[in-house]
Design an enzyme around this catalytic site. Structure first.
Site, PDB file in Angstrom:
ATOM      1  CB  SER A 178      38.448  31.093  51.528  1.00  0.00           C
ATOM      2  OG  SER A 178      39.116  29.896  51.903  1.00  0.00           O
ATOM      3  CG  HIS A 206      37.860  35.620  50.674  1.00  0.00           C
ATOM      4  ND1 HIS A 206      37.244  35.220  49.513  1.00  0.00           N
ATOM      5  CD2 HIS A 206      38.889  34.759  50.868  1.00  0.00           C
ATOM      6  CE1 HIS A 206      37.852  34.155  49.026  1.00  0.00           C
ATOM      7  NE2 HIS A 206      38.858  33.852  49.825  1.00  0.00           N
ATOM      8  CE  LYS A 237      40.180  35.066  46.964  1.00  0.00           C
ATOM      9  NZ  LYS A 237      41.588  35.046  46.450  1.00  0.00           N
TER      10      LYS A 237
END
Length: 392
Positions: A178, A206, A237
């Site tokens: 990240s 991610h 996200k």
């Protein structure tokens, strides 16, 4: 408790340029946000596909509230598990190529459950030293012997495994890291896990929605649940919603449902939130151009930034860290960018190792070419004005 110790710790944090104060947004999440009654271009959100304020997700959430209410009222195992939760788990399993999935209210809870449910005293857990804090905390709290291997150094990992004793072995890694934006070598981790009869957990927070043929992330097809038994991911996200999940084969998910304390003893997320996530999955499937555009923006930003001599780290993902080193310099650059109309957060220890303070720039599918170019120009001007402390 001696409050003087608290005051001292807070004073030290300020002296070290580590004080944190969240920016207060006066608008919905997006490429353009309002802060202090001023519009700025947002380059620090994880809303990679620009879905957090998409009208279709908003409408799905509103209709979900009207039909299912504002709260779930109980944990999943009591009476808080509603039809949208079930549908969402089925969709997430299908997306990642797994037999089943289990949803959680946050990625932190999902990672605690994935680690602590499967290892404990007498077992051993091995983690990449740059894993997300939730994974590291889960390892420490599990009671298992906890070892860290050097970042992406699988030879070091093998050395630690050769010294390992008896008990279950769990290898843990982020898929996309990240703060650095680089990626784990999943094939190599699978090979190491198989060689040493260890289980493998990948947190693909991610990667989900961004990477892969269909947005399935780093460890969807062709990797199977036998190779990567534990896959965690978040929904807040790229999918623009909220919550998290663990995906695996049916026996793994059944085991979690029966033994994961973080699942059993937590009130379920509102079903309306699951409705919004289901809408996001529909968009992910029907609008692949969002992912293509995002990756084009990443490529364009890197080309321009490298041409300007900016110290980018090696990342092919929407996470594009600019290494500055000094806490104060990272803060100064972040503020200077804010003054010019860009929101870019300074990342400092303990989130990253000492001496590696940086600007964490993130790209969004809705960023325009012009916005990306303007950011690079602003960064190049800052570089020209301040050449001290660079780790280029």
């Amino acid at each position: 408790m001696d409050r003087s110790e608290l005051y001292q710790a807070l004073a030290e944090r300020k002296e070290q340029q580590l004080w944190r104060q969240p920016p207060v947004l006066e608008s919905a999440q997006g490429v353009l946000v309002q802060i202090e009654s001023r519009e700025v271009i947002n380059f620090c959100s994880n809303d990679y596909l620009g879905l957090a304020a998409d009208p279709r997700l908003e409408e799905a959430l509103i209709q979900g509230v009207k039909h299912w209410g504002a709260g779930s009222g109980a944990s999943h195992q009591v009476c808080g598990h509603q039809r949208p939760h079930e549908q969402l788990e089925e969709r997430l399993a299908a997306l990642t190529g797994r037999e089943a999935a289990l949803t959680f209210s946050s990625g932190y809870l999902a990672n605690l459950a994935a680690v602590q449910t499967f290892v404990g005293r007498g077992d051993q857990v091995f983690q990449d030293r740059l894993n997300h804090a939730s994974l590291l905390d889960a390892g420490l709290a599990s009671g298992a012997r906890f070892r860290r291997f050097h970042h992406l150094d699988y030879s070091h990992l093998e050395g630690l495994l050769k010294q390992a004793g008896t008990g279950r072995r769990l290898l843990v890694s982020d898929g996309v890291f990240s703060m650095d934006g680089d990626q784990a070598d999943i094939r190599q981790l699978v090979a190491v896990a198989e060689q040493h009869q260890a289980w493998l957990l990948i947190d693909d927070a991610h990667g989900i929605g961004v990477l892969g043929e269909k947005g399935e992330g780093l460890v969807g097809d062709p990797f199977t649940a036998q190779q990567v038994p534990l896959l965690t991911g978040t929904l807040g996200k790229a999918l623009g919603s909220s919550g998290a999940f663990i995906a695996g084969d049916q026996v793994v998910i059944d085991y979690l449902r029966q033994f994961a304390r973080q699942y059993i003893y937590t009130t379920a997320q509102p079903a309306a939130q699951a409705c919004a996530t289901l809408q996001a999955l529909d968009i992910l499937e029907k609008e692949p151009e969002r992912r293509w555009t995002l990756l084009q923006r990443v490529k364009s930003f890197r080309q321009q930034a490298l041409a300007a001599g900016l110290p980018l780290m090696d990342s092919a993902t929407p996470i594009q860290p600019l290494m500055l080193g000094s806490n104060q310099q990272a803060l100064d650059w972040s503020q200077a960018l804010r003054d010019q109309g860009f929101l870019v957060t300074a990342i400092r220890p303990p989130t990253v190792p000492p001496g590696t303070a940086r600007l964490r720039i993130t790209l969004n599918a809705l960023h325009t070419k012009e916005q990306v170019g303007l950011l690079v120009e602003a960064l190049a001007e800052l570089k020209a004005q301040d050449r001290e402390g660079w780790n280029a």
